[in-house]
Design an enzyme around this catalytic site. Structure first.
Site, PDB file in Angstrom:
ATOM      1  N   GLY A  71      33.521 -29.090   2.943  1.00  0.00           N
ATOM      2  CA  GLY A  71      34.563 -29.971   2.749  1.00  0.00           C
ATOM      3  C   GLY A  71      34.845 -29.773   1.398  1.00  0.00           C
ATOM      4  O   GLY A  71      34.337 -29.314   0.482  1.00  0.00           O
ATOM      5  N   SER A  72      36.116 -30.611   1.076  1.00  0.00           N
ATOM      6  CA  SER A  72      36.791 -30.492  -0.106  1.00  0.00           C
ATOM      7  C   SER A  72      37.730 -31.830   0.003  1.00  0.00           C
ATOM      8  O   SER A  72      38.088 -32.260   0.849  1.00  0.00           O
ATOM      9  CB  SER A  72      37.780 -29.437  -0.320  1.00  0.00           C
ATOM     10  OG  SER A  72      38.553 -29.329   0.508  1.00  0.00           O
ATOM     11  N   HIS A  92       0.629  -1.258   0.104  1.00  0.00           N
ATOM     12  CA  HIS A  92       0.019  -0.113  -0.056  1.00  0.00           C
ATOM     13  C   HIS A  92       0.700   1.147  -0.007  1.00  0.00           C
ATOM     14  O   HIS A  92       0.352   2.416   0.174  1.00  0.00           O
ATOM     15  CB  HIS A  92      -1.015   0.063   1.199  1.00  0.00           C
ATOM     16  CG  HIS A  92      -2.067  -1.100   1.196  1.00  0.00           C
ATOM     17  ND1 HIS A  92      -2.257  -1.726   2.147  1.00  0.00           N
ATOM     18  CD2 HIS A  92      -2.516  -1.648  -0.058  1.00  0.00           C
ATOM     19  CE1 HIS A  92      -3.296  -2.715   1.865  1.00  0.00           C
ATOM     20  NE2 HIS A  92      -3.469  -2.538   0.418  1.00  0.00           N
ATOM     21  N   ARG A 140      32.567 -16.367   3.468  1.00  0.00           N
ATOM     22  CA  ARG A 140      32.005 -17.390   4.496  1.00  0.00           C
ATOM     23  C   ARG A 140      31.044 -16.918   5.763  1.00  0.00           C
ATOM     24  O   ARG A 140      30.235 -17.657   5.848  1.00  0.00           O
ATOM     25  CB  ARG A 140      33.386 -18.215   4.919  1.00  0.00           C
ATOM     26  CG  ARG A 140      34.172 -18.920   4.037  1.00  0.00           C
ATOM     27  CD  ARG A 140      35.310 -19.566   4.987  1.00  0.00           C
ATOM     28  NE  ARG A 140      36.035 -20.302   4.050  1.00  0.00           N
ATOM     29  CZ  ARG A 140      37.316 -20.184   3.344  1.00  0.00           C
ATOM     30  NH1 ARG A 140      37.546 -18.905   3.676  1.00  0.00           N
ATOM     31  NH2 ARG A 140      37.762 -21.209   2.633  1.00  0.00           N
ATOM     32  N   LYS A 168      43.452 -30.597   0.738  1.00  0.00           N
ATOM     33  CA  LYS A 168      43.733 -30.010  -0.424  1.00  0.00           C
ATOM     34  C   LYS A 168      45.137 -30.162  -0.679  1.00  0.00           C
ATOM     35  O   LYS A 168      45.882 -30.561  -0.117  1.00  0.00           O
ATOM     36  CB  LYS A 168      43.399 -28.400  -0.221  1.00  0.00           C
ATOM     37  CG  LYS A 168      44.340 -27.781   0.696  1.00  0.00           C
ATOM     38  CD  LYS A 168      44.116 -26.268   0.572  1.00  0.00           C
ATOM     39  CE  LYS A 168      45.107 -25.776   1.529  1.00  0.00           C
ATOM     40  NZ  LYS A 168      45.240 -24.105   1.424  1.00  0.00           N
ATOM     41  N   GLY A 216      40.132 -23.662   4.568  1.00  0.00           N
ATOM     42  CA  GLY A 216      39.024 -23.209   4.497  1.00  0.00           C
ATOM     43  C   GLY A 216      37.835 -23.956   5.365  1.00  0.00           C
ATOM     44  O   GLY A 216      37.044 -23.274   5.754  1.00  0.00           O
ATOM     45  N   LEU A 276      35.514 -28.411  -3.562  1.00  0.00           N
ATOM     46  CA  LEU A 276      36.484 -29.089  -4.841  1.00  0.00           C
ATOM     47  C   LEU A 276      36.284 -30.792  -4.420  1.00  0.00           C
ATOM     48  O   LEU A 276      36.355 -31.348  -3.352  1.00  0.00           O
ATOM     49  CB  LEU A 276      37.841 -28.816  -4.566  1.00  0.00           C
ATOM     50  CG  LEU A 276      38.882 -29.734  -5.475  1.00  0.00           C
ATOM     51  CD1 LEU A 276      38.811 -29.243  -6.879  1.00  0.00           C
ATOM     52  CD2 LEU A 276      40.277 -29.410  -5.033  1.00  0.00           C
ATOM     53  N   GLU A 283      35.693 -22.409   8.490  1.00  0.00           N
ATOM     54  CA  GLU A 283      34.178 -22.465   8.690  1.00  0.00           C
ATOM     55  C   GLU A 283      33.938 -23.220   9.787  1.00  0.00           C
ATOM     56  O   GLU A 283      32.973 -22.757  10.442  1.00  0.00           O
ATOM     57  CB  GLU A 283      33.931 -23.411   7.537  1.00  0.00           C
ATOM     58  CG  GLU A 283      33.573 -22.530   6.243  1.00  0.00           C
ATOM     59  CD  GLU A 283      33.873 -23.401   4.981  1.00  0.00           C
ATOM     60  OE1 GLU A 283      34.047 -22.896   3.783  1.00  0.00           O
ATOM     61  OE2 GLU A 283      33.654 -24.571   4.899  1.00  0.00           O
TER      62      GLU A 283
END
Length: 328
Positions: free
Chosen positions: A139-140, A2, A226, A243, A255, A177, A259
């Site tokens: 996760g990776s 409105h 993140r 990694k 990473g 990844l 997190e």
């Protein structure tokens, strides 16, 4: 609906404005009608004297009868005031009872509060409950060992995501990844199977921006990113988390550890599948050393650390997540 204080001349104020509303804004009413059918509303500071909304609610009730969706509204309970007589108090209470009954006809449940200040506390609890429905899979995986290979890891990520969505959770992924595509495909498979209309209600995709050449700037952007992703997450599941560094050595994914720190600081429920190795295993041991705080893991320590059975692990994560959702 409105108007906006920035555009005062477009505000809907007069009876003529209301009479012309459907002609001037036909799509708005149709969109609102669709949302009232498919989503649950919480009305705050709303008097329900609005003829537009009453018309829409009546149309929905006529079509759906008893199958209307449940909505909620806050209302301050009528109380006895010193300057009001008993008759005035009773009349006000009867009027409020009638309003509550009328709202029930439209599927609107009234939440009574003694003071308006109570609403803030209720909203904070509601926020926790909503966030407990959001599960971030962190996760990776660059390499696989200890009973895990690429095929099995991807199957685990797929099933985990798939079953979480099937059980009413919203899965959020940063497209890690090696497992990101499996997480997404698992969720999408269940969403397509059930033919959910609102994809965003069941899956949140947050791929990290990778076109930043300066390494320090990229890390700075990623850290901010993140925090933005995790601020509305109630449950974080860690799987794998390794990694390849600049020398080709396999290391813990920093990473994932970042997190973890964010999730820990905001008191999210943390579920590390330690048997997958990497950051997940390191996080598992950190939490077990402080098991009093993370007592929800105590019953499942052995499975989370030692089991390589995909179905057992998925079921364990689901059990912990369901218990957390009920508590939060």
């Amino acid at each position: 609906m409105h108007g906006d204080c920035a555009y005062p001349f477009d505000a809907i104020l007069t009876k003529d404005d209301y009479a012309q509303y459907e002609k001037r804004y036909p799509l708005f009413r149709e969109v609102l009608k669709g949302d009232l059918i498919s989503k649950s509303f919480l009305f705050i500071g709303f008097s329900f004297d609005d003829p537009n909304l009453e018309h829409i609610l009546n149309q929905i009730r006529m079509v759906l009868n008893e199958n209307i969706r449940t909505h909620y509204c806050f209302m301050k309970k009528v109380c006895k005031e010193e300057n009001k007589s008993d008759e005035e108090f009773n009349n006000a209470r009867i009027k409020q009872d009638i309003r509550e009954t009328e709202l029930k006809r439209f599927g609107i449940q009234t939440i009574f509060v003694d003071e308006y200040s109570e609403i803030t506390a209720i909203l904070l609890e509601l926020e926790k409950a909503v966030f407990a429905n959001n599960v971030f899979i962190s996760g990776s995986a660059h390499s696989y060992k200890n009973g895990w290979d690429e095929k099995k890891a991807k199957e685990f990520a797929f099933k985990l995501s798939n079953k979480l969505v099937a059980n009413g959770f919203r899965v959020v992924s940063g497209y890690g990844l090696g497992i990101g595509s499996s997480v997404i495909n698992g969720a999408l498979t269940e969403i397509r199977r059930k033919k959910y209309k609102h994809l965003e209600e069941h899956l949140g995709l947050h791929p990290f921006p990778r076109d930043i050449e300066d390494e320090k700037e990229r890390e700075k952007v990623w850290d901010i990113y993140r925090k933005e992703i995790l601020k509305e997450i109630g449950i974080v599941v860690f799987i794998f988390g390794n990694k390849s560094d600049e020398n080709g050595e396999i290391t813990i994914a920093d990473g994932c550890m970042k997190e973890f720190d964010i999730a820990k600081d905001q008191d999210s429920i943390i579920i590390p599948v330690g048997s997958t190795g990497g950051a997940a295993e390191e996080i598992y041991h950190k939490l077990v050393r402080n098991i009093e705080k993370y007592s929800y893991l105590e019953e499942y320590q052995d499975i989370l650390l030692n089991s390589k059975d995909i179905d057992d692990l998925v079921q364990t994560v689901l059990i912990i997540a369901e218990k957390a959702r009920k508590v939060l």
